[in-house]
Design a protein around this motif. Structure first.
Motif, short mmCIF file in Angstrom:
data_model
loop_
_atom_site.label_atom_id
_atom_site.label_comp_id
_atom_site.label_asym_id
_atom_site.label_seq_id
_atom_site.Cartn_x
_atom_site.Cartn_y
_atom_site.Cartn_z
N ARG A 77 30.70 41.70 41.66
CA ARG A 77 30.22 40.33 41.87
C ARG A 77 29.56 39.82 40.61
NH1 ARG A 77 26.46 39.38 46.30
NH2 ARG A 77 25.53 41.36 45.69
N THR A 135 27.68 37.50 50.87
CA THR A 135 29.13 37.47 50.65
C THR A 135 29.78 38.54 51.51
OG1 THR A 135 28.78 36.76 48.37
CG2 THR A 135 30.95 37.63 48.93
N GLY A 185 34.55 36.80 47.85
CA GLY A 185 33.89 35.61 47.35
C GLY A 185 33.50 34.60 48.40
N ARG A 236 33.51 31.43 46.12
CA ARG A 236 33.58 31.57 44.66
C ARG A 236 34.88 32.27 44.31
NH1 ARG A 236 27.78 32.34 45.13
NH2 ARG A 236 26.79 30.59 44.04
#
Length: 237
Positions: free
Chosen positions: A70, A182, A186, A236
């Motif tokens: 991440r 999360t 993502g 993301r």
């Protein structure tokens, strides 16, 4: 809801949007002539909505990757925000200069506030173990425009909308922070708190009457502040 992407090298594009509802509280309407308050009424807000959307572009100042891949980062951003609020107030309680109550089933006032703003600031995201993370952002709004439409449904001498306020310039700021989780590639959820404030001190106020047409006055001040908790969905990629 937020979505962001790294376009090329360290250039980033960020889009976000949200919605909120207000179905409790009071709207106090005050009228002045030559500085004297001759009328003040209180009505219950039974229906209110807030919408906003932003689009931002910027530069990634720093980034790093944690043990599970991440990515944390610090971004510098500039962009645009659309922000609209609408409130409908029902009923009237005797207050000042008004005789006779209106029941809560009667729509009395509708107000719609629409802001357009330029934003400059930054954001940061720090990942932690077990899918957790912390994010924060801070922006100033050096230029804004606002239109306020104020409709008095029981005033037979006024048109709809009854009063229209227009202003440009002003200054505002926005702060927010959130804890994120999360759960898949993502995609995650977040919960946090935000506080926004923007103020305008110049513009026009137009009073729209049925028989006498329209009259314009100088707008002295328009200010709105909003703060509170929020929950959201983020992706993301």
């Amino acid at each position: 809801m937020d979505a962001d992407v790294v376009l090329w090298r360290r250039l980033v594009l960020v889009a976000s949007g949200g919605w909120g509802q207000a179905n409790d509280g009071d709207l106090i309407d005050e009228d002045f002539i030559l500085g004297t308050n001759f009328s003040r009424t209180r009505s219950a807000i039974d229906d209110g909505r807030v919408y906003f959307g932003t689009i931002n572009a910027g530069y990634r100042l720093s980034d790093w990757t944690d043990a599970v891949g991440r990515r944390g980062f610090v971004d510098l951003l500039v962009g645009y925000q659309y922000w609209q609020e609408k409130y409908e107030a029902f009923g009237i309680v005797d207050f000042l200069g008004f005789t006779g109550n209106e029941p809560t089933s009667t729509k009395v006032i509708t107000e719609t506030w629409t802001w357009h703003s330029l934003r400059i600031g930054g954001r940061a995201y720090f990942p932690f173990p077990y899918g957790l993370g912390v994010r924060g952002s801070a922006f100033v709004m050096p230029w804004n425009s606002v239109e306020v439409e104020d409709t008095h449904h029981l005033r037979t001498d006024l048109r709809h909308p009854s009063i229209v306020l227009d202003g440009t310039g002003g200054f505002g700021w926005q702060l927010e922070g959130a804890i994120t989780y999360t759960f898949w590639r993502g995609l995650g959820v977040e919960a946090g708190y935000r506080h926004w404030s923007v103020e305008m001190k110049s513009g026009d106020a137009t009073f729209r009457t049925v028989n006498a047409g329209e009259s314009d006055e100088d707008l002295r001040k328009v200010r709105t502040q909003r703060g509170g908790p929020f929950v959201g969905l983020q992706w993301r990629f």
